[in-house]
Design a protein around this motif. Structure first.
Motif, mmCIF file in Angstrom:
data_model
loop_
_atom_site.group_PDB
_atom_site.id
_atom_site.type_symbol
_atom_site.label_atom_id
_atom_site.label_comp_id
_atom_site.label_asym_id
_atom_site.label_seq_id
_atom_site.Cartn_x
_atom_site.Cartn_y
_atom_site.Cartn_z
ATOM 1 N N ALA A 60 -29.229 34.826 40.417
ATOM 2 C CA ALA A 60 -27.948 34.841 41.105
ATOM 3 C C ALA A 60 -28.103 35.383 42.526
ATOM 4 C CB ALA A 60 -26.945 35.694 40.330
ATOM 5 N N ARG A 61 -27.194 34.975 43.379
ATOM 6 C CA ARG A 61 -27.095 35.495 44.747
ATOM 7 C C ARG A 61 -25.959 36.519 44.736
ATOM 8 N NH1 ARG A 61 -25.810 30.061 47.406
ATOM 9 N NH2 ARG A 61 -25.501 31.336 49.287
ATOM 10 N N VAL A 62 -26.302 37.787 44.813
ATOM 11 C CA VAL A 62 -25.358 38.863 44.493
ATOM 12 C C VAL A 62 -24.948 39.632 45.736
ATOM 13 C CG1 VAL A 62 -24.937 40.897 43.075
ATOM 14 C CG2 VAL A 62 -26.459 39.094 42.233
ATOM 15 N N THR A 63 -23.649 39.862 45.857
ATOM 16 C CA THR A 63 -23.110 40.854 46.785
ATOM 17 C C THR A 63 -22.617 42.028 45.957
ATOM 18 O OG1 THR A 63 -22.454 39.215 48.436
ATOM 19 C CG2 THR A 63 -21.354 41.360 48.521
ATOM 20 N N ALA A 64 -23.193 43.195 46.192
ATOM 21 C CA ALA A 64 -22.841 44.404 45.441
ATOM 22 C C ALA A 64 -21.852 45.223 46.268
ATOM 23 C CB ALA A 64 -24.097 45.221 45.165
ATOM 24 N N ILE A 65 -20.728 45.559 45.646
ATOM 25 C CA ILE A 65 -19.672 46.310 46.329
ATOM 26 C C ILE A 65 -19.396 47.589 45.565
ATOM 27 C CG2 ILE A 65 -17.227 46.285 47.002
ATOM 28 C CD1 ILE A 65 -17.461 43.299 47.421
ATOM 29 N N ASP A 66 -19.362 48.700 46.277
ATOM 30 C CA ASP A 66 -19.069 49.991 45.663
ATOM 31 C C ASP A 66 -18.582 50.936 46.753
ATOM 32 O OD1 ASP A 66 -19.896 51.384 42.802
ATOM 33 O OD2 ASP A 66 -19.851 52.839 44.451
ATOM 34 N N PRO A 67 -17.657 51.860 46.428
ATOM 35 C CA PRO A 67 -17.219 52.833 47.434
ATOM 36 C C PRO A 67 -18.194 53.988 47.628
ATOM 37 C CG PRO A 67 -16.026 53.181 45.404
ATOM 38 C CD PRO A 67 -16.858 51.945 45.201
ATOM 39 N N GLY A 68 -19.183 54.124 46.749
ATOM 40 C CA GLY A 68 -20.088 55.280 46.797
ATOM 41 C C GLY A 68 -21.365 54.979 47.565
ATOM 42 N N GLN A 69 -21.545 55.604 48.705
ATOM 43 C CA GLN A 69 -22.708 55.304 49.530
ATOM 44 C C GLN A 69 -24.010 55.793 48.899
ATOM 45 O OE1 GLN A 69 -22.323 55.913 53.788
ATOM 46 N NE2 GLN A 69 -20.094 55.949 53.634
ATOM 47 N N ARG A 70 -23.981 56.923 48.217
ATOM 48 C CA ARG A 70 -25.205 57.399 47.566
ATOM 49 C C ARG A 70 -25.583 56.500 46.391
ATOM 50 N NH1 ARG A 70 -25.410 63.393 45.813
ATOM 51 N NH2 ARG A 70 -27.575 62.752 45.450
ATOM 52 N N MET A 71 -24.589 56.013 45.674
ATOM 53 C CA MET A 71 -24.876 55.073 44.585
ATOM 54 C C MET A 71 -25.527 53.811 45.145
ATOM 55 S SD MET A 71 -23.759 56.431 41.648
ATOM 56 C CE MET A 71 -23.078 55.290 40.453
ATOM 57 N N LEU A 72 -24.969 53.263 46.224
ATOM 58 C CA LEU A 72 -25.520 52.050 46.809
ATOM 59 C C LEU A 72 -26.903 52.283 47.408
ATOM 60 C CD1 LEU A 72 -22.389 50.441 48.492
ATOM 61 C CD2 LEU A 72 -23.591 49.657 46.454
ATOM 62 N N ALA A 73 -27.166 53.479 47.896
ATOM 63 C CA ALA A 73 -28.510 53.770 48.403
ATOM 64 C C ALA A 73 -29.533 53.658 47.279
ATOM 65 C CB ALA A 73 -28.541 55.163 49.025
ATOM 66 N N ARG A 74 -29.171 54.120 46.096
ATOM 67 C CA ARG A 74 -30.060 53.967 44.935
ATOM 68 C C ARG A 74 -30.252 52.492 44.605
ATOM 69 N NH1 ARG A 74 -32.763 58.600 42.784
ATOM 70 N NH2 ARG A 74 -31.703 60.349 43.784
ATOM 71 N N LEU A 75 -29.166 51.727 44.661
ATOM 72 C CA LEU A 75 -29.264 50.299 44.389
ATOM 73 C C LEU A 75 -30.250 49.640 45.354
ATOM 74 C CD1 LEU A 75 -26.293 47.878 43.780
ATOM 75 C CD2 LEU A 75 -28.057 47.309 45.432
#
Length: 265
Positions: A60-75
């Motif tokens: 899949a071609r994924v756009t990941a959306i989350d309000p947590g910047q530290r969570m997204l940094a891990r992603l």
């Protein structure tokens, strides 16, 4: 706010939260009537990327959306080439009609029901799919799922957490139900399908404790009280698994719906 809680425990979430069984992705793909390979997917509340990685692995071609910047940094540290956006699932920062699938893995219950589903429908192409799913331990039959098989040690574990953590919300409580996403989808005019996918998690006691540390109801206790719960539960689980390895029956609740293929429905 939920993203602030999870940002504080992002390292624990990243280290030990379980993934999702193949059956979840297979069921979603079947409803999409297409392979996930090449599908444009928006993973709302993506967190550290557990579902994002599962979707990427299937092409899949994924756009990941989350309000947590530290969570997204891990992603971003672990995931191969997703698009990443800091954003709110109640007001998706995306154009209309751009996605084949909008999904919420372990996240929809933090959003406003009508707003979030309305936004999912807006960003989907005609015939696109909205799906939401949650992992939970399997304590036995519930009004939502009559096939539960929870062992005594797991039932006792969840009951201790319910007694110790005022913010606990889970299957040890008689009033617990799955999040009402199917109701929200139905109220948006969608024809909803629901499923339970059962699986078994192999996990060490140590990783089970890291997983427990990542839950909002434990994070809400504060450091001292959380440390005491973890100390107690480590000891109790060692009694249940002297070799330090657990087999945890799990089940995933999945709700999904396809939007109309064209303006005529």
């Amino acid at each position: 706010m939920s993203h602030e809680v999870f940002d504080r425990v992002a390292e624990y979430y990243d280290a030990a939260r379980p993934g999702y069984p193949d059956g979840v992705y297979d069921a979603v793909a079947a409803l999409c009537a297409m392979s996930l390979d090449g599908a444009v997917v928006v993973d709302v509340g993506a967190g550290t990327g557990i579902a994002t990685r599962g979707l990427l692995a299937r092409g899949a071609r994924v756009t990941a959306i989350d309000p947590g910047q530290r969570m997204l940094a891990r992603l971003m540290a672990h995931s191969a080439s997703p698009g990443v956006v800091v954003g709110d699932g109640n007001a998706l920062p995306l154009r209309s009609g751009v996605a084949d699938l909008v999904c919420y893995a372990q996240s929809w219950h933090w959003l406003r029901p009508a707003d979030s589903i309305g936004e999912a429908v807006r960003v989907l192409r005609p015939g696109g799919v909205v799906a939401a799913w949650w992992n939970t331990v399997d304590l036995g039959a519930t009004p939502d799922d009559a096939q539960g098989t929870g062992p005594d040690w797991l039932v006792a574990f969840e009951r201790r957490l319910a007694a110790s953590c005022p913010a606990y919300w889970g299957p040890a409580l008689p009033q617990w139900r799955v999040p009402q996403v199917a109701k929200a989808m139905g109220e948006a005019g969608l024809d909803v399908q629901e499923a339970w996918i059962h699986w078994v998690r192999q996990v060490s006691v140590d990783d089970m404790m890291l997983d427990l540390r990542s839950h909002s109801f434990v994070a809400a206790l504060g450091e001292e009280a959380a440390a005491e719960v973890l100390r107690r539960e480590r000891g109790e689980l060692r009694k249940a698994a002297p070799d330090g390895e657990l087999e945890v029956p799990m089940r995933v609740y999945l709700a999904m719906a396809r939007t109309a293929r064209d303006a005529d429905g």
